[in-house]
Write an enzyme that holds these catalytic residues in place. Sequence first.
Site, mmCIF file in Angstrom:
data_model
loop_
_atom_site.group_PDB
_atom_site.id
_atom_site.type_symbol
_atom_site.label_atom_id
_atom_site.label_comp_id
_atom_site.label_asym_id
_atom_site.label_seq_id
_atom_site.Cartn_x
_atom_site.Cartn_y
_atom_site.Cartn_z
ATOM 1 N N GLY A 1 1.750 7.264 -0.844
ATOM 2 C CA GLY A 1 2.127 7.468 0.558
ATOM 3 C C GLY A 1 1.019 7.066 1.506
ATOM 4 N N GLU B 1 0.825 -1.221 0.000
ATOM 5 C CA GLU B 1 0.000 0.000 0.000
ATOM 6 C C GLU B 1 0.854 1.263 0.000
ATOM 7 O OE1 GLU B 1 -3.632 0.433 0.039
ATOM 8 O OE2 GLU B 1 -2.656 2.258 -0.640
ATOM 9 N N LYS C 1 4.660 4.136 -10.202
ATOM 10 C CA LYS C 1 3.397 4.034 -9.457
ATOM 11 C C LYS C 1 2.230 3.755 -10.403
ATOM 12 C CE LYS C 1 5.191 7.204 -5.968
ATOM 13 N NZ LYS C 1 5.336 8.633 -5.643
ATOM 14 N N ASP D 1 9.362 8.138 -11.338
ATOM 15 C CA ASP D 1 8.732 7.704 -10.091
ATOM 16 C C ASP D 1 7.215 7.596 -10.286
ATOM 17 O OD1 ASP D 1 8.775 7.503 -6.964
ATOM 18 O OD2 ASP D 1 7.326 9.085 -7.412
ATOM 19 N N GLU E 1 15.435 14.894 -4.161
ATOM 20 C CA GLU E 1 16.708 14.175 -4.036
ATOM 21 C C GLU E 1 17.825 14.988 -4.685
ATOM 22 O OE1 GLU E 1 16.977 11.117 -2.677
ATOM 23 O OE2 GLU E 1 14.829 10.900 -2.325
HETATM 24 N N1 LIG Z 1 10.290 8.717 2.169
HETATM 25 C C1 LIG Z 1 9.036 8.687 1.775
HETATM 26 O O1 LIG Z 1 8.252 9.599 2.061
HETATM 27 C C2 LIG Z 1 8.527 7.511 0.987
HETATM 28 C C3 LIG Z 1 7.187 7.505 0.558
HETATM 29 C C4 LIG Z 1 6.696 6.399 -0.135
HETATM 30 C C5 LIG Z 1 7.522 5.342 -0.404
HETATM 31 N N2 LIG Z 1 8.839 5.398 0.000
HETATM 32 C C6 LIG Z 1 9.680 4.244 -0.296
HETATM 33 O O2 LIG Z 1 10.061 3.645 0.935
HETATM 34 C C7 LIG Z 1 11.345 3.083 0.799
HETATM 35 C C8 LIG Z 1 12.254 3.663 1.865
HETATM 36 O O3 LIG Z 1 12.346 5.056 1.681
HETATM 37 P P1 LIG Z 1 13.009 6.034 2.783
HETATM 38 O O4 LIG Z 1 12.695 7.405 2.334
HETATM 39 O O5 LIG Z 1 12.629 5.604 4.138
HETATM 40 O O6 LIG Z 1 14.557 5.742 2.507
HETATM 41 P P2 LIG Z 1 15.833 6.267 3.317
HETATM 42 O O7 LIG Z 1 15.420 7.319 4.271
HETATM 43 O O8 LIG Z 1 16.893 6.530 2.338
HETATM 44 O O9 LIG Z 1 16.243 4.983 4.177
HETATM 45 C C9 LIG Z 1 16.801 3.830 3.606
HETATM 46 C C10 LIG Z 1 17.234 2.905 4.736
HETATM 47 O O10 LIG Z 1 17.765 1.727 4.140
HETATM 48 C C11 LIG Z 1 18.964 1.407 4.805
HETATM 49 N N3 LIG Z 1 19.851 0.701 3.879
HETATM 50 C C12 LIG Z 1 20.333 1.126 2.688
HETATM 51 N N4 LIG Z 1 21.129 0.189 2.145
HETATM 52 C C13 LIG Z 1 21.141 -0.825 3.028
HETATM 53 C C14 LIG Z 1 21.786 -2.080 3.054
HETATM 54 N N5 LIG Z 1 22.584 -2.465 2.054
HETATM 55 N N6 LIG Z 1 21.574 -2.874 4.113
HETATM 56 C C15 LIG Z 1 20.771 -2.505 5.142
HETATM 57 N N7 LIG Z 1 20.127 -1.327 5.161
HETATM 58 C C16 LIG Z 1 20.311 -0.523 4.126
HETATM 59 C C17 LIG Z 1 19.569 2.711 5.259
HETATM 60 O O11 LIG Z 1 20.442 2.439 6.334
HETATM 61 P P3 LIG Z 1 21.227 3.603 7.162
HETATM 62 O O12 LIG Z 1 20.125 4.403 7.816
HETATM 63 O O13 LIG Z 1 22.042 2.874 8.172
HETATM 64 O O14 LIG Z 1 22.000 4.366 6.157
HETATM 65 C C18 LIG Z 1 18.301 3.473 5.661
HETATM 66 O O15 LIG Z 1 17.972 3.200 6.993
HETATM 67 C C19 LIG Z 1 11.786 3.350 -0.649
HETATM 68 O O16 LIG Z 1 11.439 2.267 -1.455
HETATM 69 C C20 LIG Z 1 10.955 4.556 -1.015
HETATM 70 O O17 LIG Z 1 10.745 4.650 -2.419
HETATM 71 C C21 LIG Z 1 9.343 6.442 0.687
#
Ligand SMILES: NC(=O)c1ccc[n+]([C@@H]2O[C@H](COP(=O)([O-])OP(=O)(O)OC[C@H]3O[C@@H](n4cnc5c(N)ncnc54)[C@H](OP(=O)(O)O)[C@@H]3O)[C@@H](O)[C@H]2O)c1
Length: 429
Positions: free
Chosen positions: A130, A125, A201, A197, A186
């Site tokens: 979001g 979901e 979706k 992106d 980004e």
């Molecule tokens: N942000 C949003 O508002 C949003 C909305 C909808 C969907 N999403 C989706 O949700 C997902 C996560 O997004 P996010 O914004 O939360 O990403 P993020 O803030 O960049 O966090 C990514 C996390 O993954 C960890 N990570 C990266 N490489 C890794 C590895 N090799 N092994 C273990 N951990 C690893 C990082 O660890 P460290 O913290 O230790 O560096 C970090 O904690 C993505 O698919 C994104 O498209 C995000």
Amino acid sequence: MKLRVGVVGLGTVGRGVVKLFADSNNRLNQGLSLQAVSARDRERDRGVDLSGVRWFDDPLTLAAEPSIDVVVELIGGAEGPARRVVETALARGAHVVTANKALLALHGAALADIAEQSRAKLLFEAAVGGGVPMVKALKDSLAGCRATALAGILNGTCNYILTEMEASGRSFGEVLAEAQRFGYAEADPTMDVGGFDAAHKLAILASIAFGVRPDFEHVRVEGIERVTLTDIRLAGKLGYRIKLIAKASRTEGGVEMHVRPALLAFDHPLANVGGSLNALVVDADPVGQLTFLGRGAGEGPTAASVASDLMELAAGRAGPAFGRPLAELASAPRATPAERGRYYVRLLVADRPGVVASVSERLAHEGISIESFLQMPAPSAAAVPIVLTTQACPRAAVEKASMAIENLDVALEPPYVLPVEESGLRLVR
Ligand SMILES: NC(=O)c1ccc[n+]([C@@H]2O[C@H](COP(=O)([O-])OP(=O)(O)OC[C@H]3O[C@@H](n4cnc5c(N)ncnc54)[C@H](OP(=O)(O)O)[C@@H]3O)[C@@H](O)[C@H]2O)c1
């Protein structure tokens, strides 16, 4: 017994999910318990209490851990560790909840296949919209309906940039730089501003809505990089607002999917969706037109969507990943886009007598009638911006006329063509 959950990735969304588990009043805790987490840097303070939760340095080890019933993948990216984590967990029969739209758009069918083989569930979901429940709306609430078209604003960064350009009169580059400074965009904005992106979706939503395999490769994608302040101002004068629209339609030839900037009349249901909001309009028989609107990203809204998937698992209600078993999803024949509609055309031409006549002649040659015509104050003595809108005509004709205009020796840049989205969701014909 409660389902035991492991969260992989503790960034924006992962942290939000851990916070929901930390709230003892959250219904999440009735049927599930957070047992394990993994991220790259164990030492980083994430502002959440992780005592009592097992830490894994290697996300794949967590994915393979037999005591974990549900793996929540929140690393991101279509390949690399995120893909391996999801494949590993599903292959051993663990359920997966993910927010990873890129992974699902590119590998959704293969992952659904692994899930079906091992009787695991794959839920996502949070991957689209979001905090706005778009996936469940299509999968469950509209399960008895036949969707004919959907159109949405699915990328908050693009919508924020276009809204800010209009409100503040600043250029694309200035607003993008500010969005990057505030963390809304980004460092490499290509995925967002290039439309990819939103296309990820759209491929997911179209799969569920039309019962076809997710098929990102057949989404026609155009980003907002070429939209200028002049376009936004002139569109406004003509009664339109420019938005990045992701649209999928069921047509006689199959399913047509595209993401592109378009002019929307002010009374279009998506025209007033401002800032970083997301929205989806669905047209389905026999329910008619429905609109979903809300916050399409951010820690809280996205984590809330992850939580709703987790509770669906705990309640034993989860169905097939894309709403139907994989064998029932068609590899839909792609519609050949024989598109017809009204178009906005922006030109930059040399300031010489007879230029307007030459442009009109090229349009007339393709059978295109001009609906409105605006000539702007020239930025330099030598160059004149001209904007026109056409009456309804085939897109192929506008493209042919554009090429002919580009070849005129007075043309100073290639014409920029944007479609006018009519209110209502029917494909313009
Ligand atoms: N942000 C949003 O508002 C949003 C909305 C909808 C969907 N999403 C989706 O949700 C997902 C996560 O997004 P996010 O914004 O939360 O990403 P993020 O803030 O960049 O966090 C990514 C996390 O993954 C960890 N990570 C990266 N490489 C890794 C590895 N090799 N092994 C273990 N951990 C690893 C990082 O660890 P460290 O913290 O230790 O560096 C970090 O904690 C993505 O698919 C994104 O498209 C995000």
